[in-house]
Design a protein around this motif. Sequence first.
Motif, PDB file in Angstrom:
ATOM      1  N   ASP A  71     -20.151  11.166 -40.413  1.00  0.00           N
ATOM      2  CA  ASP A  71     -19.813   9.807 -40.849  1.00  0.00           C
ATOM      3  C   ASP A  71     -18.985   9.772 -42.127  1.00  0.00           C
ATOM      4  OD1 ASP A  71     -21.521   9.896 -43.139  1.00  0.00           O
ATOM      5  OD2 ASP A  71     -23.227   9.456 -41.882  1.00  0.00           O
ATOM      6  N   GLY A  72     -18.796  10.898 -42.803  1.00  0.00           N
ATOM      7  CA  GLY A  72     -17.961  10.930 -44.005  1.00  0.00           C
ATOM      8  C   GLY A  72     -18.642  10.384 -45.257  1.00  0.00           C
ATOM      9  N   LEU A  73     -19.884   9.901 -45.103  1.00  0.00           N
ATOM     10  CA  LEU A  73     -20.637   9.385 -46.260  1.00  0.00           C
ATOM     11  C   LEU A  73     -21.901  10.221 -46.486  1.00  0.00           C
ATOM     12  CD1 LEU A  73     -21.093   7.078 -48.382  1.00  0.00           C
ATOM     13  CD2 LEU A  73     -22.427   5.902 -46.609  1.00  0.00           C
ATOM     14  N   THR A  74     -22.598  10.502 -45.388  1.00  0.00           N
ATOM     15  CA  THR A  74     -23.850  11.277 -45.493  1.00  0.00           C
ATOM     16  C   THR A  74     -23.740  12.617 -44.762  1.00  0.00           C
ATOM     17  OG1 THR A  74     -24.855  10.348 -43.469  1.00  0.00           O
ATOM     18  CG2 THR A  74     -25.138   9.105 -45.505  1.00  0.00           C
ATOM     19  N   THR A  75     -22.796  12.717 -43.840  1.00  0.00           N
ATOM     20  CA  THR A  75     -22.606  13.967 -43.089  1.00  0.00           C
ATOM     21  C   THR A  75     -21.125  14.334 -43.079  1.00  0.00           C
ATOM     22  OG1 THR A  75     -22.513  12.644 -41.055  1.00  0.00           O
ATOM     23  CG2 THR A  75     -24.617  13.682 -41.575  1.00  0.00           C
ATOM     24  N   PHE A  76     -20.881  15.626 -43.206  1.00  0.00           N
ATOM     25  CA  PHE A  76     -19.508  16.117 -43.366  1.00  0.00           C
ATOM     26  C   PHE A  76     -19.352  17.428 -42.591  1.00  0.00           C
ATOM     27  CE2 PHE A  76     -21.079  13.942 -47.072  1.00  0.00           C
ATOM     28  CZ  PHE A  76     -20.060  13.069 -47.446  1.00  0.00           C
ATOM     29  N   TRP A  77     -18.136  17.697 -42.174  1.00  0.00           N
ATOM     30  CA  TRP A  77     -17.810  18.950 -41.485  1.00  0.00           C
ATOM     31  C   TRP A  77     -16.850  19.684 -42.411  1.00  0.00           C
ATOM     32  CZ3 TRP A  77     -13.747  19.663 -37.164  1.00  0.00           C
ATOM     33  CH2 TRP A  77     -13.998  20.823 -36.429  1.00  0.00           C
ATOM     34  N   VAL A  78     -17.311  20.739 -43.044  1.00  0.00           N
ATOM     35  CA  VAL A  78     -16.546  21.353 -44.148  1.00  0.00           C
ATOM     36  C   VAL A  78     -16.366  22.852 -43.936  1.00  0.00           C
ATOM     37  CG1 VAL A  78     -17.385  19.638 -45.803  1.00  0.00           C
ATOM     38  CG2 VAL A  78     -18.627  21.800 -45.567  1.00  0.00           C
ATOM     39  N   LYS A  79     -15.372  23.389 -44.634  1.00  0.00           N
ATOM     40  CA  LYS A  79     -15.178  24.837 -44.673  1.00  0.00           C
ATOM     41  C   LYS A  79     -16.119  25.396 -45.710  1.00  0.00           C
ATOM     42  CE  LYS A  79     -10.433  25.702 -43.411  1.00  0.00           C
ATOM     43  NZ  LYS A  79      -9.074  25.616 -43.908  1.00  0.00           N
ATOM     44  N   ASP A  80     -16.802  26.466 -45.351  1.00  0.00           N
ATOM     45  CA  ASP A  80     -17.676  27.092 -46.338  1.00  0.00           C
ATOM     46  C   ASP A  80     -16.834  27.870 -47.345  1.00  0.00           C
ATOM     47  OD1 ASP A  80     -20.498  27.604 -47.096  1.00  0.00           O
ATOM     48  OD2 ASP A  80     -19.881  29.693 -46.848  1.00  0.00           O
ATOM     49  N   GLU A  81     -17.431  28.107 -48.526  1.00  0.00           N
ATOM     50  CA  GLU A  81     -16.745  28.920 -49.535  1.00  0.00           C
ATOM     51  C   GLU A  81     -16.467  30.314 -48.991  1.00  0.00           C
ATOM     52  OE1 GLU A  81     -19.635  28.838 -52.606  1.00  0.00           O
ATOM     53  OE2 GLU A  81     -19.226  26.736 -53.107  1.00  0.00           O
ATOM     54  N   VAL A 139     -27.715   9.104 -51.092  1.00  0.00           N
ATOM     55  CA  VAL A 139     -26.935   7.910 -50.767  1.00  0.00           C
ATOM     56  C   VAL A 139     -27.936   6.780 -50.590  1.00  0.00           C
ATOM     57  CG1 VAL A 139     -25.493   6.829 -48.982  1.00  0.00           C
ATOM     58  CG2 VAL A 139     -25.095   9.227 -49.621  1.00  0.00           C
ATOM     59  N   LEU A 140     -27.617   5.595 -51.118  1.00  0.00           N
ATOM     60  CA  LEU A 140     -28.535   4.465 -50.960  1.00  0.00           C
ATOM     61  C   LEU A 140     -28.802   4.227 -49.478  1.00  0.00           C
ATOM     62  CD1 LEU A 140     -27.033   1.941 -53.547  1.00  0.00           C
ATOM     63  CD2 LEU A 140     -29.156   3.264 -53.770  1.00  0.00           C
ATOM     64  N   GLN A 141     -30.077   4.023 -49.148  1.00  0.00           N
ATOM     65  CA  GLN A 141     -30.418   3.780 -47.739  1.00  0.00           C
ATOM     66  C   GLN A 141     -29.636   2.575 -47.211  1.00  0.00           C
ATOM     67  OE1 GLN A 141     -33.351   5.065 -45.599  1.00  0.00           O
ATOM     68  NE2 GLN A 141     -34.077   3.221 -44.589  1.00  0.00           N
ATOM     69  N   SER A 142     -29.503   1.523 -48.047  1.00  0.00           N
ATOM     70  CA  SER A 142     -28.798   0.304 -47.607  1.00  0.00           C
ATOM     71  C   SER A 142     -27.335   0.616 -47.289  1.00  0.00           C
ATOM     72  CB  SER A 142     -28.896  -0.773 -48.684  1.00  0.00           C
ATOM     73  OG  SER A 142     -28.441  -0.261 -49.928  1.00  0.00           O
ATOM     74  N   GLN A 143     -26.695   1.415 -48.124  1.00  0.00           N
ATOM     75  CA  GLN A 143     -25.292   1.746 -47.864  1.00  0.00           C
ATOM     76  C   GLN A 143     -25.159   2.627 -46.621  1.00  0.00           C
ATOM     77  OE1 GLN A 143     -23.054   4.159 -50.704  1.00  0.00           O
ATOM     78  NE2 GLN A 143     -21.125   3.204 -50.036  1.00  0.00           N
ATOM     79  N   GLY A 144     -26.082   3.585 -46.483  1.00  0.00           N
ATOM     80  CA  GLY A 144     -26.072   4.453 -45.306  1.00  0.00           C
ATOM     81  C   GLY A 144     -26.200   3.647 -44.022  1.00  0.00           C
ATOM     82  N   TYR A 145     -27.173   2.729 -43.987  1.00  0.00           N
ATOM     83  CA  TYR A 145     -27.389   1.930 -42.776  1.00  0.00           C
ATOM     84  C   TYR A 145     -26.189   1.041 -42.466  1.00  0.00           C
ATOM     85  CZ  TYR A 145     -32.049   3.075 -41.115  1.00  0.00           C
ATOM     86  OH  TYR A 145     -33.108   3.713 -40.529  1.00  0.00           O
ATOM     87  N   ASP A 146     -25.618   0.421 -43.501  1.00  0.00           N
ATOM     88  CA  ASP A 146     -24.448  -0.442 -43.265  1.00  0.00           C
ATOM     89  C   ASP A 146     -23.304   0.357 -42.648  1.00  0.00           C
ATOM     90  OD1 ASP A 146     -25.722  -2.648 -44.230  1.00  0.00           O
ATOM     91  OD2 ASP A 146     -24.736  -2.644 -46.197  1.00  0.00           O
TER      92      ASP A 146
END
Length: 262
Positions: free
Chosen positions: A57-67, A81-88
């Motif tokens: 979702d780009g706010l709580t979950t990300f797909w990244v290159k490891d170091e 992340v605020l629960q309210s912002q996550g849910y919205d």
Amino acid sequence: MFSKLLGIPVALAALAVTVMAADPEKKPAEVKGAKNLVPNGDFEEGDGTPKGWQTIDGLTTFWVKDEDPKRGKVLKFDTDVLQSQGYDWWVKIATKKGKAKDAPKKEATKEPKYDTLAGNDGVWFWSDPFPIEKDKAYWLTLDVKGPGLMVWLMGYPEKPDTSFGADEGAFVEVLKEKVSGKPAEKGRDHEGFIHKYVWKGQLAAGGSNEWKTYSRRKQPFRPTSVTPNVKWGRILILPTWPPGEYFVDNVRLVEVEDKGEK
Ligand SMILES: [Ca+2]
């Protein structure tokens, strides 16, 4: 919330360190030709989001290159992340009105952070389903960097719905409210959310600032031993407390030889 916060996740995090450390010696032998049942468990394939899993979702979950370039791509979670912002934002993702690349900037969170996803529902991440066979035993391993988190193998009699958050009761209720604009029914006749899974097995993992591999110490998972109707499995990764970043890679579920002790 308070007891959940200070009770379960913290206790599990401690367990992850003391009981669930990697121990390859105890692993039962894989059956000949066993393959990883988890789709894209190393998170290398995908287009903007890892194939075979729910969308990031780009706010709580990300797909990244490891170091470490040898590790390639990994999943990153942020539970601070605020629960309210996550849910919205999750409602926007679920209704296809938002994509990870357009995620909002994270709002500031304040101590003691009980209003974050870490202090409430955590950040869930579900794999797509894969077949589970009757009377088979399975061994789950994954690599984690960061605090302790929970991983589940969920068992279903029917191939499950993979729409975003479909198995998350609290989220489904909020989604219904936001889409309909009406509060969810909570009367006596209201059945509430009914989970589609009939079996689940858990693994506590993580608890180190370095990458480590975690597995169950003693028993493999035997989804059909008490629920013989299980035909499908999904992996659920669920970091909660403490608020912060968690990294996951190489989720593997393989069939192992089983002497049948229950
Ligand atoms: Ca990888």
